[in-house]
Design a protein around this motif. Structure first.
Motif, PDB file in Angstrom:
ATOM      1  N   GLY A 192     -14.020 -47.216  73.755  1.00 14.50           N
ATOM      2  CA  GLY A 192     -14.694 -47.859  75.238  1.00 14.50           C
ATOM      3  C   GLY A 192     -15.671 -47.109  75.814  1.00 14.50           C
ATOM      4  N   GLU A 193     -16.312 -46.622  74.359  1.00 18.45           N
ATOM      5  CA  GLU A 193     -17.576 -45.653  75.355  1.00 18.45           C
ATOM      6  C   GLU A 193     -18.674 -46.005  74.566  1.00 18.45           C
ATOM      7  N   ASP A 194     -20.009 -46.482  75.370  1.00 17.98           N
ATOM      8  CA  ASP A 194     -21.062 -46.590  74.706  1.00 17.98           C
ATOM      9  C   ASP A 194     -21.961 -46.020  73.195  1.00 17.98           C
ATOM     10  N   GLY A 195     -22.347 -46.140  72.412  1.00 20.02           N
ATOM     11  CA  GLY A 195     -22.812 -46.094  71.300  1.00 20.02           C
ATOM     12  C   GLY A 195     -23.170 -46.454  70.294  1.00 20.02           C
ATOM     13  N   PHE A 196     -23.450 -46.409  69.378  1.00 19.62           N
ATOM     14  CA  PHE A 196     -23.438 -47.326  67.955  1.00 19.62           C
ATOM     15  C   PHE A 196     -22.948 -46.923  66.143  1.00 19.62           C
ATOM     16  N   GLU A 197     -22.568 -47.440  65.697  1.00 24.72           N
ATOM     17  CA  GLU A 197     -22.072 -47.550  64.743  1.00 24.72           C
ATOM     18  C   GLU A 197     -22.989 -47.517  63.639  1.00 24.72           C
ATOM     19  N   ILE A 198     -23.691 -46.654  62.772  1.00 25.26           N
ATOM     20  CA  ILE A 198     -24.745 -46.176  61.933  1.00 25.26           C
ATOM     21  C   ILE A 198     -23.894 -46.897  60.317  1.00 25.26           C
ATOM     22  N   ILE A 199     -25.178 -47.911  59.780  1.00 24.37           N
ATOM     23  CA  ILE A 199     -24.411 -47.687  57.894  1.00 24.37           C
ATOM     24  C   ILE A 199     -25.955 -47.530  57.420  1.00 24.37           C
ATOM     25  N   LEU A 200     -25.462 -46.834  56.508  1.00 21.95           N
ATOM     26  CA  LEU A 200     -26.573 -46.069  56.086  1.00 21.95           C
ATOM     27  C   LEU A 200     -26.066 -45.908  54.336  1.00 21.95           C
ATOM     28  N   PRO A 201     -27.838 -45.395  53.452  1.00 27.31           N
ATOM     29  CA  PRO A 201     -27.064 -45.118  52.239  1.00 27.31           C
ATOM     30  C   PRO A 201     -25.651 -43.962  51.800  1.00 27.31           C
ATOM     31  N   ALA A 202     -25.084 -44.438  50.557  1.00 25.84           N
ATOM     32  CA  ALA A 202     -23.806 -42.545  51.099  1.00 25.84           C
ATOM     33  C   ALA A 202     -24.400 -41.980  50.754  1.00 25.84           C
ATOM     34  N   LYS A 203     -26.226 -41.270  49.988  1.00 30.43           N
ATOM     35  CA  LYS A 203     -26.083 -40.372  49.850  1.00 30.43           C
ATOM     36  C   LYS A 203     -26.950 -39.619  50.606  1.00 30.43           C
ATOM     37  N   ALA A 204     -27.249 -40.919  51.882  1.00 30.63           N
ATOM     38  CA  ALA A 204     -28.180 -39.772  52.701  1.00 30.63           C
ATOM     39  C   ALA A 204     -27.039 -39.590  53.690  1.00 30.63           C
ATOM     40  N   ALA A 205     -25.698 -40.100  53.958  1.00 34.40           N
ATOM     41  CA  ALA A 205     -24.439 -40.048  54.972  1.00 34.40           C
ATOM     42  C   ALA A 205     -24.170 -37.958  55.159  1.00 34.40           C
ATOM     43  N   PRO A 206     -24.376 -36.987  54.095  1.00 38.34           N
ATOM     44  CA  PRO A 206     -24.167 -36.157  54.587  1.00 38.34           C
ATOM     45  C   PRO A 206     -26.058 -35.005  55.132  1.00 38.34           C
ATOM     46  N   PHE A 207     -27.175 -35.440  54.552  1.00 37.22           N
ATOM     47  CA  PHE A 207     -27.717 -35.184  55.482  1.00 37.22           C
ATOM     48  C   PHE A 207     -27.872 -35.023  57.051  1.00 37.22           C
ATOM     49  N   THR A 208     -27.920 -36.578  57.132  1.00 41.85           N
ATOM     50  CA  THR A 208     -27.512 -37.518  58.537  1.00 41.85           C
ATOM     51  C   THR A 208     -26.333 -36.864  59.091  1.00 41.85           C
ATOM     52  N   TRP A 209     -25.027 -36.423  59.423  1.00 40.11           N
ATOM     53  CA  TRP A 209     -24.213 -36.158  59.971  1.00 40.11           C
ATOM     54  C   TRP A 209     -24.784 -34.466  60.283  1.00 40.11           C
ATOM     55  N   GLN A 210     -25.041 -33.840  59.524  1.00 35.23           N
ATOM     56  CA  GLN A 210     -26.021 -32.702  59.486  1.00 35.23           C
ATOM     57  C   GLN A 210     -26.991 -32.584  60.396  1.00 35.23           C
ATOM     58  N   MET A 211     -27.086 -33.362  60.693  1.00 30.28           N
ATOM     59  CA  MET A 211     -29.005 -33.325  61.642  1.00 30.28           C
ATOM     60  C   MET A 211     -27.854 -33.802  62.841  1.00 30.28           C
ATOM     61  N   LEU A 212     -27.013 -34.994  62.652  1.00 27.74           N
ATOM     62  CA  LEU A 212     -26.660 -34.858  64.501  1.00 27.74           C
ATOM     63  C   LEU A 212     -25.522 -33.851  65.098  1.00 27.74           C
ATOM     64  N   ASN A 213     -25.270 -33.161  63.837  1.00 27.67           N
ATOM     65  CA  ASN A 213     -24.526 -31.916  64.619  1.00 27.67           C
ATOM     66  C   ASN A 213     -25.195 -31.330  64.827  1.00 27.67           C
ATOM     67  N   GLU A 214     -26.372 -30.436  64.686  1.00 25.92           N
ATOM     68  CA  GLU A 214     -27.373 -29.729  64.708  1.00 25.92           C
ATOM     69  C   GLU A 214     -28.051 -30.404  66.741  1.00 25.92           C
ATOM     70  N   ALA A 215     -28.357 -31.164  66.237  1.00 30.04           N
ATOM     71  CA  ALA A 215     -28.321 -32.352  68.065  1.00 30.04           C
ATOM     72  C   ALA A 215     -26.963 -31.776  69.283  1.00 30.04           C
ATOM     73  N   GLY A 216     -25.926 -31.569  68.820  1.00 29.66           N
ATOM     74  CA  GLY A 216     -24.648 -31.466  69.828  1.00 29.66           C
ATOM     75  C   GLY A 216     -23.913 -31.996  69.293  1.00 29.66           C
ATOM     76  N   VAL A 217     -24.200 -32.654  68.600  1.00 32.60           N
ATOM     77  CA  VAL A 217     -23.265 -33.827  68.285  1.00 32.60           C
ATOM     78  C   VAL A 217     -21.577 -33.688  67.733  1.00 32.60           C
ATOM     79  N   PRO A 218     -20.652 -33.145  67.745  1.00 33.65           N
ATOM     80  CA  PRO A 218     -19.306 -32.876  66.925  1.00 33.65           C
ATOM     81  C   PRO A 218     -18.913 -33.775  66.672  1.00 33.65           C
ATOM     82  N   PRO A 219     -18.034 -33.169  65.293  1.00 35.39           N
ATOM     83  CA  PRO A 219     -17.253 -33.746  64.790  1.00 35.39           C
ATOM     84  C   PRO A 219     -15.799 -34.536  65.386  1.00 35.39           C
ATOM     85  N   ILE A 220     -15.066 -35.658  65.514  1.00 39.76           N
ATOM     86  CA  ILE A 220     -14.042 -36.075  66.175  1.00 39.76           C
ATOM     87  C   ILE A 220     -13.105 -36.883  64.883  1.00 39.76           C
TER      88      ILE A 220
END
Length: 364
Positions: A192-220
């Motif tokens: 019910g909020e704004d945002g994106f769903e991002i589909i990406l190569p599996a191999k790029a996911a861990p690094f992308t998750w880390q980048m998002l976390n460093e930008a202040g996005v907590p895991p839920i």
């Protein structure tokens, strides 16, 4: 041990409580489910939804195939990247699964289906596709999926993954998608909020998750995902609908296209009949008027109208009271009072129109 997403190690490093979810080892929370819920409503958060079943269907007859397969009408998809929410039905009108289909081009549609129903979904899709020679049905087991949701989600995504995303992703209307390099970015979500769903190569996911976390996005975790979607009045397959219920009994009439009348789709005859005769049951919202927590499968006594059952019930962190979706007799009206048995004591609930929360604000 269940299936693991490409982000499994990231979850362990972040202190996730891992549970079995439809055969997958998934994070329930990272410490506090309530705090995670509030972060998404007030700021943003990210969800690992890589367990979802992403399938690419390609071929010259792909539009005809989905016209038959889905209760909603893919002819509504006229611009590339547009998404449609729909149910896939049995011949008896029961819901096999709910899904999102994206129109990528005239010979390529992408579908995102639920994780727990993967085997039966694929059997159904493959069997139906055989009637349409030349279609390829490809489960994309090589991709991961990260949902970033909340009022500040989009800004944090640009910050983490690059300003180059701002123009193409920022231009997307709700329920649209675009491919940007190796990323597939969609403005769909389950909170019910704004945002994106991002589909990406599996191999790029861990690094992308880390980048998002460093930008202040907590895991839920999945716990907050469930309370967020319930507040938003969004159905959960297996709770609010399944093969024993039709979309018309599940608050999903808006996802059924009975016009044009000459479009044949699987399950149509049952829905036409149910529409003509009147739907016996309906999905409504309930708010508990006192203390306690509404839970799935509790009986709802609707004075004079009969009985129903809670399909999804929980405590709403945003509203600070208990809410539920319930399937009740068609005679029940918004504003009615019903009774729920809470551990042997009758409790009063008020029937409301859902969603309960939209953009962080109460709707009731």
């Amino acid at each position: 041990m269940g299936f693991k997403t490409p982000l499994y190690d990231n979850h362990l490093k972040m202190g996730a409580k891992v549970v079995d979810f439809g055969g997958w080892d998934m994070p329930l929370h990272y410490g506090s489910q309530i705090e995670e819920h509030h972060k998404v409503r007030q700021d943003c958060g990210m969800f690992d939804v890589s367990h979802m079943n992403v399938v690419d269907v390609k071929g010259a007859t792909v539009r005809d195939f989905f016209r038959l397969l889905l209760a909603n009408n893919v002819d509504k998809l006229k611009t590339r990247g547009k998404a449609l929410y729909s149910c896939m039905l049995t011949a008896q009108g029961g819901v096999i699964d709910d899904l999102i289909v994206y129109y990528m081009d005239d010979q390529w549609f992408r579908v995102v289906m639920n994780a727990a129903t993967r085997d039966k979904d694929m059997a159904w899709v493959n069997a139906a596709a055989k009637e349409f020679g030349g279609l390829s049905v490809t489960p994309r087991n090589d991709v991961a999926m990260i949902a970033v949701q909340g009022p500040n989600a989009k800004e944090k995504v640009y910050q983490a993954l690059g300003e180059a995303l701002r123009a193409p992703a920022g231009a997307l209307k709700p329920f649209h998608a675009a491919t940007v390099g190796e990323l597939f970015i969609a403005t769909t979500g389950y909170t019910g909020e704004d945002g994106f769903e991002i589909i990406l190569p599996a191999k790029a996911a861990p690094f992308t998750w880390q980048m998002l976390n460093e930008a202040g996005v907590p895991p839920i975790g999945l716990g907050a995902r469930d309370t967020l979607r319930l507040e938003a009045g969004m159905n959960l397959y297996g709770s609010d609908m399944d093969e024993t219920t039709t979309p018309l009994e599940s608050g999903l009439a808006w996802t059924v296209a009975l016009e044009p009348a000459d479009r044949k789709f699987i399950g149509r005859e049952v829905l036409d009949r149910q529409k003509a005769q009147g739907v016996p049951r309906q999905l409504v919202g309930l708010v508990l008027e006192g203390k306690g927590v509404l839970r799935n499968h509790q009986k709802v006594v609707c004075n004079g109208a009969g009985e129903g059952e809670i399909t999804s019930g929980s405590f709403s962190p945003t509203l600070e009271q208990s809410i539920a979706l319930a399937r009740v007799p068609a005679a029940v009206r918004i504003g009615d009072r019903c009774t729920v048995d809470l551990r042997g004591k009758p409790a009063t609930v008020r029937v409301v129109k859902y969603p309960f929360v939209r953009n962080g604000k109460s709707c009731i």
